[in-house]
Write a protein that holds these residues in place. Structure first.
Motif, short mmCIF file in Angstrom:
data_model
loop_
_atom_site.label_atom_id
_atom_site.label_comp_id
_atom_site.label_asym_id
_atom_site.label_seq_id
_atom_site.Cartn_x
_atom_site.Cartn_y
_atom_site.Cartn_z
N GLY A 89 -5.48 -0.04 -0.38
CA GLY A 89 -5.94 -1.32 0.02
C GLY A 89 -6.19 -1.67 1.54
O GLY A 89 -6.86 -2.51 1.92
N ASN B 199 1.06 -1.06 -0.02
CA ASN B 199 -0.15 0.09 0.05
C ASN B 199 0.85 1.08 0.11
O ASN B 199 1.72 1.31 0.91
CB ASN B 199 -0.74 0.00 1.15
CG ASN B 199 -2.01 1.11 1.07
OD1 ASN B 199 -2.66 0.86 0.29
ND2 ASN B 199 -2.22 2.09 2.04
N THR C 105 -9.73 -0.02 1.72
CA THR C 105 -10.68 -0.22 0.64
C THR C 105 -11.35 0.79 0.11
O THR C 105 -12.65 0.77 0.15
CB THR C 105 -11.48 -1.48 0.83
OG1 THR C 105 -12.50 -1.13 2.19
CG2 THR C 105 -10.80 -2.81 1.45
#
Length: 103
Positions: free
Chosen positions: A85, A45, A88
């Motif tokens: 991520g 991420n 989300t």
């Protein structure tokens, strides 16, 4: 005395049965370092400061891609600019990379 000897025999037999069962379980359980769930992939991420533009996130993702292209053991990867991520969610200051290692 015979009462204690009979009990000792039963306890000894139970002990041997338990040892045999423990040995069977020990041999059937995998003992490798990597768990069976390991599929040779992980996620990265990328989080830039708040307010960073999507263009800047794409530039950072290109740098990460360049590093991954030159890294031995990387089979392939996928980048998603503007996606976080961990949360989300979509935001211009983040990017997400899914990396698959060679087996």
């Amino acid at each position: 005395v015979s009462y204690l000897i009979r009990r000792l025999t039963i306890v000894g037999i139970l002990f041997v049965i338990i040892l045999i069962c423990m040995t069977a379980v020990y041999k059937s359980v995998p003992s490798g370092f990597m768990p069976l769930e390991d599929q040779g992939r992980f996620m990265i991420n990328v989080q830039l400061p708040s307010g960073a533009s999507l263009k800047r996130a794409k530039a950072v993702t290109k740098q990460v891609a360049k590093l991954l292209d030159n890294t031995k053991g990387v089979d392939h990867y996928m980048t998603m600019d503007g996606y976080n991520g961990l949360t989300t969610s979509y935001s211009s200051n983040s990017a997400f990379v899914i990396l698959v290692l060679k087996v």
